[in-house]
Design a protein around this motif. Sequence first.
Motif, PDB file in Angstrom:
ATOM      1  N   THR A 121       0.839  -1.202   0.000  1.00 38.90           N
ATOM      2  CA  THR A 121       0.000   0.000   0.000  1.00 38.90           C
ATOM      3  C   THR A 121       0.872   1.250   0.000  1.00 38.90           C
ATOM      4  O   THR A 121       0.625   2.188  -0.759  1.00 38.90           O
ATOM      5  CB  THR A 121      -0.941   0.008   1.223  1.00 38.90           C
ATOM      6  OG1 THR A 121      -1.734  -1.180   1.199  1.00 38.90           O
ATOM      7  CG2 THR A 121      -1.853   1.221   1.209  1.00 38.90           C
ATOM      8  N   LEU A 132      -7.744  -4.062   4.288  1.00 36.56           N
ATOM      9  CA  LEU A 132      -8.368  -4.153   2.962  1.00 36.56           C
ATOM     10  C   LEU A 132      -9.224  -2.920   2.701  1.00 36.56           C
ATOM     11  O   LEU A 132      -9.223  -2.378   1.587  1.00 36.56           O
ATOM     12  CB  LEU A 132      -9.204  -5.430   2.833  1.00 36.56           C
ATOM     13  CG  LEU A 132      -9.900  -5.635   1.487  1.00 36.56           C
ATOM     14  CD1 LEU A 132      -8.898  -5.604   0.326  1.00 36.56           C
ATOM     15  CD2 LEU A 132     -10.679  -6.937   1.489  1.00 36.56           C
ATOM     16  N   VAL A 135      -6.953  -0.201   1.620  1.00 36.77           N
ATOM     17  CA  VAL A 135      -6.500  -0.422   0.230  1.00 36.77           C
ATOM     18  C   VAL A 135      -7.603   0.005  -0.734  1.00 36.77           C
ATOM     19  O   VAL A 135      -7.348   0.718  -1.717  1.00 36.77           O
ATOM     20  CB  VAL A 135      -6.109  -1.904   0.002  1.00 36.77           C
ATOM     21  CG1 VAL A 135      -5.887  -2.193  -1.470  1.00 36.77           C
ATOM     22  CG2 VAL A 135      -4.876  -2.265   0.816  1.00 36.77           C
ATOM     23  N   LEU A 136      -8.827  -0.403  -0.441  1.00 42.72           N
ATOM     24  CA  LEU A 136      -9.955  -0.044  -1.307  1.00 42.72           C
ATOM     25  C   LEU A 136     -10.194   1.466  -1.311  1.00 42.72           C
ATOM     26  O   LEU A 136     -10.546   2.043  -2.346  1.00 42.72           O
ATOM     27  CB  LEU A 136     -11.212  -0.795  -0.869  1.00 42.72           C
ATOM     28  CG  LEU A 136     -11.155  -2.311  -1.092  1.00 42.72           C
ATOM     29  CD1 LEU A 136     -12.279  -2.999  -0.341  1.00 42.72           C
ATOM     30  CD2 LEU A 136     -11.184  -2.644  -2.575  1.00 42.72           C
ATOM     31  N   LYS A 193      -4.064  -5.761  -1.989  1.00 38.70           N
ATOM     32  CA  LYS A 193      -5.402  -6.371  -1.923  1.00 38.70           C
ATOM     33  C   LYS A 193      -5.295  -7.895  -1.897  1.00 38.70           C
ATOM     34  O   LYS A 193      -6.022  -8.565  -1.151  1.00 38.70           O
ATOM     35  CB  LYS A 193      -6.224  -5.898  -3.128  1.00 38.70           C
ATOM     36  CG  LYS A 193      -7.663  -6.316  -3.098  1.00 38.70           C
ATOM     37  CD  LYS A 193      -8.403  -5.729  -4.294  1.00 38.70           C
ATOM     38  CE  LYS A 193      -9.831  -6.217  -4.351  1.00 38.70           C
ATOM     39  NZ  LYS A 193     -10.542  -5.718  -5.529  1.00 38.70           N
ATOM     40  N   SER A 248      -6.712 -10.277   1.046  1.00 38.49           N
ATOM     41  CA  SER A 248      -7.686 -11.310   0.664  1.00 38.49           C
ATOM     42  C   SER A 248      -7.221 -12.701   1.068  1.00 38.49           C
ATOM     43  O   SER A 248      -8.038 -13.537   1.473  1.00 38.49           O
ATOM     44  CB  SER A 248      -7.946 -11.261  -0.843  1.00 38.49           C
ATOM     45  OG  SER A 248      -8.537 -10.028  -1.188  1.00 38.49           O
TER      46      SER A 248
END
Length: 176
Positions: free
Chosen positions: A100, A129, A132-133, A109, A113
């Motif tokens: 990141t 996560l 990151v999104l 990601k 995951s």
Amino acid sequence: SSSSSSSSSEDGSGAGVSEYEEETQDSLSDPGSLSAYDELWMTSPSRVAPNNSSEFFDQLELPMPRHVPFEETMECIEVQLQEASVLWAAIHLNLALLETETENLFEAKKHCSAVLTVFPEHRKALFRLAMVLLAMGDLCMTMHYLLLAQEASLKWTGKKNRSISAQISIVQERTR
């Protein structure tokens, strides 16, 4: 007899005793002077019983291993697997953070995951996560994972996490 210990033995037989072997033989008279390597070399099956090493092992006085019940063995294995999986998750989450920070968001990601595949309620993986999104600009999925992280925090600690709450507020502001 020759004065060179590498070319002949003391008795003049010319057996070719090396300096190392001679030093090792001398150190046998003082067991405290043997290094661990010397002890291993002097007692190795190929040195003591080159033709039949099974005789060597039969003469060793090794303690008999204690019988460990199957249940105890399985408990030990389960603990080791849990410890390894915690370490594995930590490594993936640290890699996700690094990815990141270097803007390799798709790799970050993937790491998050991977952890969530094994630990679906892992608070840090859910939060990471979400971050990151957020960096990818996907506000809808960011909010989804922030809410899951907050739910996991409530479940495991009994209270809301302040960092997660702050990020939820930030995303709510951005979506207005």
